[in-house]
Design a protein around this motif. Structure first.
Motif, short mmCIF file in Angstrom:
data_model
loop_
_atom_site.label_atom_id
_atom_site.label_comp_id
_atom_site.label_asym_id
_atom_site.label_seq_id
_atom_site.Cartn_x
_atom_site.Cartn_y
_atom_site.Cartn_z
N TRP A 316 30.83 85.84 76.52
CA TRP A 316 30.38 85.49 75.17
C TRP A 316 30.21 83.99 75.04
CZ3 TRP A 316 32.20 82.72 70.89
CH2 TRP A 316 31.53 82.98 69.69
N ASN A 317 29.19 83.58 74.32
CA ASN A 317 28.96 82.17 74.02
C ASN A 317 28.76 82.02 72.52
OD1 ASN A 317 28.57 80.78 76.79
ND2 ASN A 317 27.27 82.59 76.93
N ARG A 318 29.15 80.85 72.03
CA ARG A 318 28.92 80.59 70.61
C ARG A 318 27.42 80.55 70.31
NH1 ARG A 318 33.02 75.72 69.09
NH2 ARG A 318 32.53 75.07 71.23
N PHE A 319 27.09 80.67 69.03
CA PHE A 319 25.70 80.81 68.62
C PHE A 319 24.99 79.47 68.46
CE2 PHE A 319 27.50 84.77 66.43
CZ PHE A 319 27.30 85.54 67.56
N GLY A 320 25.29 78.53 69.32
CA GLY A 320 24.61 77.24 69.26
C GLY A 320 25.21 76.34 68.21
N TYR A 321 24.37 75.48 67.63
CA TYR A 321 24.83 74.47 66.68
C TYR A 321 24.54 74.90 65.25
CZ TYR A 321 25.63 71.29 70.56
OH TYR A 321 26.11 70.72 71.71
N ALA A 322 25.43 74.48 64.35
CA ALA A 322 25.22 74.60 62.91
C ALA A 322 25.49 73.23 62.32
CB ALA A 322 26.16 75.64 62.30
N SER A 323 24.61 72.79 61.45
CA SER A 323 24.73 71.42 60.94
C SER A 323 24.47 71.38 59.44
CB SER A 323 23.75 70.49 61.67
OG SER A 323 23.90 69.15 61.24
N VAL A 324 25.16 70.46 58.78
CA VAL A 324 25.01 70.24 57.34
C VAL A 324 24.79 68.76 57.10
CG1 VAL A 324 26.11 70.41 55.08
CG2 VAL A 324 26.52 72.18 56.79
N SER A 325 23.81 68.43 56.26
CA SER A 325 23.56 67.04 55.88
C SER A 325 23.58 66.92 54.36
CB SER A 325 22.20 66.57 56.40
OG SER A 325 22.18 66.49 57.81
N PHE A 326 24.16 65.83 53.87
CA PHE A 326 24.21 65.56 52.44
C PHE A 326 23.22 64.44 52.12
CE2 PHE A 326 28.29 67.34 53.59
CZ PHE A 326 28.55 68.23 52.56
N GLY A 327 22.39 64.66 51.11
CA GLY A 327 21.37 63.69 50.75
C GLY A 327 21.81 62.78 49.62
N ALA A 328 20.89 61.92 49.20
CA ALA A 328 21.17 60.95 48.13
C ALA A 328 21.32 61.68 46.80
CB ALA A 328 20.05 59.93 48.05
N PRO A 329 22.38 61.39 46.04
CA PRO A 329 22.60 62.06 44.75
C PRO A 329 21.51 61.73 43.73
CG PRO A 329 24.61 60.99 45.53
CD PRO A 329 23.49 60.49 46.39
N LEU A 330 21.31 62.65 42.79
CA LEU A 330 20.34 62.47 41.71
C LEU A 330 21.08 62.61 40.38
CD1 LEU A 330 16.77 63.92 41.46
CD2 LEU A 330 18.34 64.17 39.54
N SER A 331 20.96 61.61 39.53
CA SER A 331 21.62 61.61 38.23
C SER A 331 20.74 62.29 37.19
CB SER A 331 21.93 60.18 37.79
OG SER A 331 22.25 60.12 36.42
N LEU A 332 21.29 63.27 36.49
CA LEU A 332 20.53 63.94 35.44
C LEU A 332 20.29 63.00 34.27
CD1 LEU A 332 19.19 66.49 34.40
CD2 LEU A 332 21.42 67.28 33.57
N ARG A 333 21.23 62.12 34.01
CA ARG A 333 21.07 61.16 32.92
C ARG A 333 19.87 60.24 33.19
NH1 ARG A 333 26.50 58.45 31.75
NH2 ARG A 333 26.86 60.39 30.59
N ASP A 334 19.68 59.86 34.44
CA ASP A 334 18.55 59.00 34.79
C ASP A 334 17.24 59.78 34.86
OD1 ASP A 334 20.32 56.90 34.97
OD2 ASP A 334 20.53 57.02 37.15
N PHE A 335 17.31 61.02 35.34
CA PHE A 335 16.09 61.81 35.53
C PHE A 335 15.54 62.33 34.20
CE2 PHE A 335 13.48 65.46 36.58
CZ PHE A 335 12.82 65.05 37.73
N GLY A 336 16.43 62.73 33.30
CA GLY A 336 15.99 63.29 32.02
C GLY A 336 16.03 64.81 32.03
#
Length: 450
Positions: A316-336
């Motif tokens: 048995w081998n693991r199912f390869g790679y799994a990756s998570v990236s976090f992006g730049a936050p977005l403010s609702l107060r600024d966006f409207g």
């Protein structure tokens, strides 16, 4: 005074049981409860000291208190009156239905379950199945008083475990879970970990009002949430347009001048292998446009047993790679709040921008565009050109071991092992029966500019 008194045996047994019950209720149970409460308080103290975003009081409130608060919310009661008048039902009957919806939605968060069991189980399962990698992290300095909502693409049911594990040093998450998870004992575990259940296809106004008010209460009280704007798993591998249900509830009740901002954090997930990929790509759509999956408990059990057998045999081998990236936050107060569609599109664009490029999707993209068989050297060269084009446009590329040739080898090995590609000597070609799956993985990065 010292005379012997004879009592019936049944009376002695009854008295003994009463004494044991009294001792249990007055001495043992309070002691055990005190020990457990002290341990939970220690867990909470350690968690809040280490987390970037502390656990909010609403999350720790007793579940029945939240159910009552939601049931007797003025807007919910107004919806009860409207439905009772529309259908001619007694108000008490409709109110009980609203209370049932509230009990169905409101979670029963347990810090001990989340941190002592949930996070550890998520880590063990994720690392057991994949080589887990944390990609880009652009969280920056988020206002600790703001309500944070993690917005994610939905690739697999593993998403819940993967993000719970990788976000565990930052915060606890309250997920919006679909009806598929409302089975014993998954429902009880999910609620103890803070998940709230939603009927994605329900258009009942009363249910929608109860759900909206819960989301608005949680947002107003600063509960960190995690939502999938796509509304379900991607069946073809590509990003789906956002559904604005939960986002619209947040917008409706948001006060830009209020004390608490709402910060959306885009999260991109990708896998070298999605556990449900064949089930998703083979799904049929019924007359109402709803997908019908060819899956059952026996399918999952057979899959698990097959891989357990491979592990016992050392194959048995693991199912390869799994990756998570976090992006730049977005403010609702600024966006409207006046453009919900624009907000949904902006969030999905940010989510798509941080979806990691992994070995299997990279090789799948190269092979799907090829006119025929390619040699290993040709695949490596074309993958290198594609990598450079993606990175130049800002894509998040995960390079295993810092070795690009090894990354291509990982991608080829994963696709050949699953009979998606055929290997003939040093040449690789797409297997006819594997083209749909190859396209599925290719589409996971097809939206990235190049």
């Amino acid at each position: 005074m010292l005379q012997t008194v004879e009592l019936p045996l049944w009376l002695v047994i009854l008295g003994g049981l009463a004494l044991a019950s009294l001792t249990l209720n007055r001495v043992l149970v309070p002691s055990v409860r005190w020990v457990l409460r002290a341990r939970v308080n220690r867990v909470l103290k350690r968690a809040n000291e280490s987390l970037r975003l502390s656990i909010q009081p609403l999350t720790l409130t007793k579940r029945q208190v939240l159910v009552d608060r939601l049931t007797y919310d003025p807007q919910v009661m107004q919806a009860v009156r409207e439905e009772a008048a529309e259908f001619g039902e007694p108000r008490e009957v409709v109110a009980e239905r609203a209370a049932r919806y509230a009990r169905e939605i409101v979670p029963g968060f347990s810090a001990a379950t989340y941190f002592l069991f949930g996070v550890r189980a998520s880590r063990w399962i994720a690392q057991g199945l994949y080589r887990v990698r944390l990609g880009a992290e652009a969280l920056g300095d988020i206002d600790p008083d703001a309500t944070v909502v993690f917005v994610m693409n939905h690739r697999s049911n593993m998403d819940y475990l993967l993000v719970t594990y990788l976000a565990s040093e930052r915060t606890s998450l309250s997920y919006a879970a679909g009806e598929w998870a409302r089975v014993w004992p998954l429902q009880q575990i999910a609620k103890a970990m803070g998940a709230f259940f939603i009927r994605r296809r329900s258009d009942n106004p009363l249910y929608r009002r109860v759900l909206a008010r819960y989301v608005q209460m949680a947002t107003a009280d600063g509960v960190t949430q995690a939502v999938f704007p796509e509304g379900g798993l991607s069946r073809d591998g590509s990003l789906r347009p956002p559904k604005l249900g939960l986002l619209s509830y947040i917008l409706q009740d948001f006060d830009p001048e209020g004390p608490r901002d709402v910060i959306f954090v885009p999260v991109g997930l990708n896998y070298d292998r999605v556990l449900e990929d064949r089930i998703l790509t083979e799904a049929e759509v019924d007359a109402d446009g709803r997908p019908r999956f060819r899956a059952s408990v026996w399918t999952g059990l057979g899959f698990a047993l097959r891989h357990v057998w491979l592990r016992l045999r050392g194959k048995w081998n693991r199912f390869g790679y799994a990756s998570v990236s976090f992006g730049a936050p977005l403010s609702l107060r600024d966006f409207g709040t006046d453009q919900p569609e624009a907000l949904g599109d902006a969030l999905m664009e940010r989510v798509g921008a941080v979806v990691p490029v992994l070995p299997v999707p990279l090789v799948a993209d190269v092979m799907l565009r090829a006119a025929g068989a390619l040699s290993r050297a040709e695949i490596t060269a074309r993958a290198g050109v594609l990598r450079d084009a993606l990175v130049e446009k800002g894509a998040h590329f995960h390079l295993p071991r810092g070795d690009f040739d090894y990354a291509v080898e990982v991608g080829l090995r994963g696709l050949v092992r699953r009979h998606i590609l055929r290997c003939e000597g040093d040449d690789f070609a797409v297997a006819p029966e594997g083209r749909d799956l190859l396209a599925y993985y290719c589409r996971s990065i097809a939206h990235l500019p190049r």
